[in-house]
Design a protein around this motif. Structure first.
Motif, short mmCIF file in Angstrom:
data_model
loop_
_atom_site.label_atom_id
_atom_site.label_comp_id
_atom_site.label_asym_id
_atom_site.label_seq_id
_atom_site.Cartn_x
_atom_site.Cartn_y
_atom_site.Cartn_z
N LYS A 238 17.42 54.63 87.83
CA LYS A 238 17.35 55.83 87.38
C LYS A 238 18.30 56.99 87.93
N ALA A 239 18.43 56.88 89.41
CA ALA A 239 19.35 57.79 90.13
C ALA A 239 20.81 57.57 89.59
N ASP A 262 11.74 54.20 82.78
CA ASP A 262 11.72 55.74 83.10
C ASP A 262 12.05 56.66 82.40
N GLU A 263 12.08 57.82 82.55
CA GLU A 263 12.54 59.00 82.08
C GLU A 263 14.04 59.44 82.61
N ILE A 264 14.74 59.83 81.92
CA ILE A 264 16.16 60.19 82.32
C ILE A 264 16.21 61.65 81.91
N SER A 265 16.88 62.56 83.07
CA SER A 265 17.06 63.81 82.69
C SER A 265 18.19 64.13 83.20
N PHE A 266 18.82 65.40 82.48
CA PHE A 266 20.24 65.85 82.93
C PHE A 266 20.43 67.29 82.70
N ASN A 267 21.24 67.77 83.14
CA ASN A 267 21.77 69.18 83.39
C ASN A 267 22.68 69.70 82.01
N ASP A 268 21.96 70.30 81.09
CA ASP A 268 22.61 70.37 79.92
C ASP A 268 23.81 71.27 79.87
#
Length: 337
Positions: A238-239, A262-268
């Motif tokens: 994930k990291a 897992d869930e992946i998020s990012f800075n739009d």
């Protein structure tokens, strides 16, 4: 015949079963090689997505044709074969578009269906490829190498393009090799210096980055501040998958080859200002398998150097945990029958 089942996380059991009868359109294989991959290890450790127990693991397979069912052409007893382990439905929107690798109702041997950790295996003939021109070891590596080949094909990288491959496991190594064959300049990233050295020797990469360093600074230096136009993440971490966003050039693309539960998020704003493309790459197609077999036949991929550890079906239960012990420096383990 002997069968090894993963009954629950961290518990294998050896059993005896009858050799199955061959039906119409089927081929009975005597299993000769089983490659051990991250999917098997994740299933054993209880962290594999889309998985239920008990299950017979094993989908990186090579074998010898024993019997051929009715309505099967092109195969004879004694032929060597490898298996396409992705059993697609054939009717969904993905299948109708020729994208059988991402079928909406995909059933994968060793994951959704029982796999090849047994002495004999029934396989549909249309998921069996004859490989008489390569060795059994080479045949067992066609499936994992095809995943890398598919990711490269999906990315549509161009000759002379600079790409970064994060993760120097077997899948990442395959991505590196096929990206090089496509004419790209390839940078490898991993935490393990031994693996990075192997990337230079086996995949002929053009540069390496140790992921324990300042990765943005290191990648920037290697690309004269441009950053790679294509980044492949083959870590399943994930990291790493999150941090990969900052390593893509403006106008570039990030391809997720690895899978994480897992869930992946990012800075739009970071994503948007780059006008980035984010792609997922799943499994491989029959065309990818054929391409990899051709590359092996033409000595463009050195399979022998990938295989570092071996076991037998009789010893597999005792040996299995050694395959993912860091001190053993395993690149690829293969079970011989």
């Amino acid at each position: 015949m002997k069968v090894i089942t993963c009954e629950e996380p961290k518990q294998f059991k050896q059993m005896e079963e009858e050799i199955p009868e061959v039906g119409k359109g089927e081929i009975l294989l005597k299993v000769k090689r089983i490659g051990i991959c991250g999917t098997d290890i994740h299933a054993y450790n209880g962290v594999q997505p889309f998985f239920t127990y008990p299950r017979i693991l094993g989908h990186e397979l090579a074998g010898e044709v024993v019997k051929v069912g009715a309505a099967v052409d092109g195969f004879s007893s004694g032929d060597l074969a490898t298996v396409i382990p992705y059993m697609e439905c054939g009717t969904c929107i993905a299948c109708r578009s020729g994208k059988t690798n991402c079928c909406t109702n995909m059933k994968v041997l060793g994951v959704h269906l029982d796999g090849g950790m047994r002495e004999y295996l029934l396989v549909p003939s249309d998921h069996t490829l004859k490989v008489n021109q390569i060795s059994l070891d080479e045949a067992s590596m066609v499936e994992p190498l095809s995943i890398g080949a598919h990711a490269v094909k999906r990315s549509k990288i161009q000759k002379g393009e600079t790409v970064l491959v994060i993760g120097a496991g077997p899948i990442g190594l395959g991505v590196m090799r096929f990206a090089k064959l496509a004419g790209a300049k390839v940078i490898a990233m991993d935490l393990n210096e031994d693996r990075l050295q192997f990337c230079k020797e086996w995949a002929d990469v053009d540069g390496t980055v140790n992921a324990s360093n300042n990765i943005v600074e290191e990648v920037s230096k290697l690309t004269n501040g441009d950053f790679p136009t294509t980044v492949f993440d083959a870590t399943g971490n994930k990291a790493s998958m999150t941090n990969a966003f900052q390593l893509v050039s403006h106008g570039g693309q990030l391809v997720y080859v690895g899978l994480v539960k897992d869930e992946i998020s990012f800075n739009d704003p970071e994503f948007h200002k780059r006008e980035m493309s984010l792609l997922g790459s799943r499994n491989a197609t029959k065309e990818d398998f054929s391409y990899v077999i051709n590359c092996i036949e033409n000595k463009q991929v050195n399979v022998d150097a990938l295989i570092t550890n071996r076991s037998t079906l009789a010893n597999l239960i005792d040996d299995f945990e050694s395959f993912f012990a860091p001190e053993n420096k395993v690149i690829k383990a293969v079970v011989e029958l």
